[in-house]
Design a protein around this motif. Sequence first.
Motif, PDB file in Angstrom:
ATOM      1  N   GLY A 132      10.408  10.413   0.391  1.00  0.00           N
ATOM      2  CA  GLY A 132       9.145  10.272  -0.330  1.00  0.00           C
ATOM      3  C   GLY A 132       8.094   9.553   0.485  1.00  0.00           C
ATOM      4  N   SER A 133       8.510   8.592   1.307  1.00  0.00           N
ATOM      5  CA  SER A 133       7.532   7.890   2.141  1.00  0.00           C
ATOM      6  C   SER A 133       6.986   8.823   3.224  1.00  0.00           C
ATOM      7  N   TYR A 143      -1.337   5.446   4.803  1.00  0.00           N
ATOM      8  CA  TYR A 143      -0.108   5.017   4.110  1.00  0.00           C
ATOM      9  C   TYR A 143       0.827   4.222   5.018  1.00  0.00           C
ATOM     10  N   GLN A 144       1.070   4.690   6.227  1.00  0.00           N
ATOM     11  CA  GLN A 144       2.052   4.028   7.077  1.00  0.00           C
ATOM     12  C   GLN A 144       1.680   2.571   7.352  1.00  0.00           C
ATOM     13  N   LEU A 148       3.732  -0.713   5.838  1.00  0.00           N
ATOM     14  CA  LEU A 148       4.304  -1.739   6.718  1.00  0.00           C
ATOM     15  C   LEU A 148       3.846  -3.132   6.302  1.00  0.00           C
ATOM     16  N   ALA A 149       2.587  -3.239   5.934  1.00  0.00           N
ATOM     17  CA  ALA A 149       2.047  -4.535   5.514  1.00  0.00           C
ATOM     18  C   ALA A 149       2.610  -4.967   4.171  1.00  0.00           C
ATOM     19  N   ARG A 157       8.902  -3.292  -7.314  1.00  0.00           N
ATOM     20  CA  ARG A 157       7.636  -3.796  -6.789  1.00  0.00           C
ATOM     21  C   ARG A 157       6.954  -2.747  -5.911  1.00  0.00           C
ATOM     22  N   THR A 158       7.759  -2.065  -5.089  1.00  0.00           N
ATOM     23  CA  THR A 158       7.224  -1.003  -4.237  1.00  0.00           C
ATOM     24  C   THR A 158       6.632   0.120  -5.084  1.00  0.00           C
ATOM     25  N   ARG A 159       7.369   0.531  -6.098  1.00  0.00           N
ATOM     26  CA  ARG A 159       6.919   1.620  -6.975  1.00  0.00           C
ATOM     27  C   ARG A 159       5.587   1.261  -7.641  1.00  0.00           C
TER      28      ARG A 159
END
Length: 275
Positions: A132-133, A143-144, A148-149, A157-159
Amino acid sequence: MTALIIPPRPDLLIRVQSLLTRHEPDPGDMAQLIRQDVALYTILLATVNSPLFRRSQRIDSVEHAVSVLGMSRVASLMQSVALRSSLDAAGEWLGFWDSAAEVAGLCQALSSRLQCMSGDHAYTFGMMHDIGSAVMRMNYPDYQSWALAEASCNGARTRKAERERYGHDRFELAGRLAGEWFMPEPVVQALTLQAHAQASLMGKAQVCDDVKGANALLILAKDISSEYHAYWNFDSRDALSQLVEKAVEYLAITQHEYLDIRDDLVEKLALADVA
């Protein structure tokens, strides 16, 4: 919501699926299909001769790969190779694919030892877990660097962060791609619900046992991969993270048993690296 580009399933995979639905599929027909794509042929042979697949003798032809691994296993490998060709035609994301292949091989090895998921499904799930990434990266130029940040091991939390910024998240897109490529439904569900499965292992959500077990397996595979890379930096870790502990507990093995398995698989990877 922004329209996304999801790579279509290649014609080759459609023909492979059609072949496998025959009453008596012919391994020779499978080998012939693979030989039509030079990149697929090359990457498939490299994969089946990698450390976690390696047999007593080197596999040096597609026919040999099909006879040793079986048509279903080879079809799973073809899916992962086709993904790479569809999302990274220029071959610029070598680290991403190497990491995915390593985790996939570890998922398969763990599934064999722990008897908690079919080997084919485990390999596909491991290969797809972060796909998905890659889809996000293909659709959003920033996005990349942003990911990373914002890097976090916390799936929930990512979602949340990805949905707030882009309207989509990597887990949703991994499941969507898997569904559109007609991958097994257990794999689709395990991919889509990765963040929920993490929360479930921590006692904060509910998912079905198959999803929870698949993600527990993935958590251990990623931990072993991290330990392997720490091994080469002389930075081996003694303590397990809380999430790894919960995954070990859910898979009904002791921490001592898991550490033995981890050490053995790290050693296999390390020996192959210096061979």
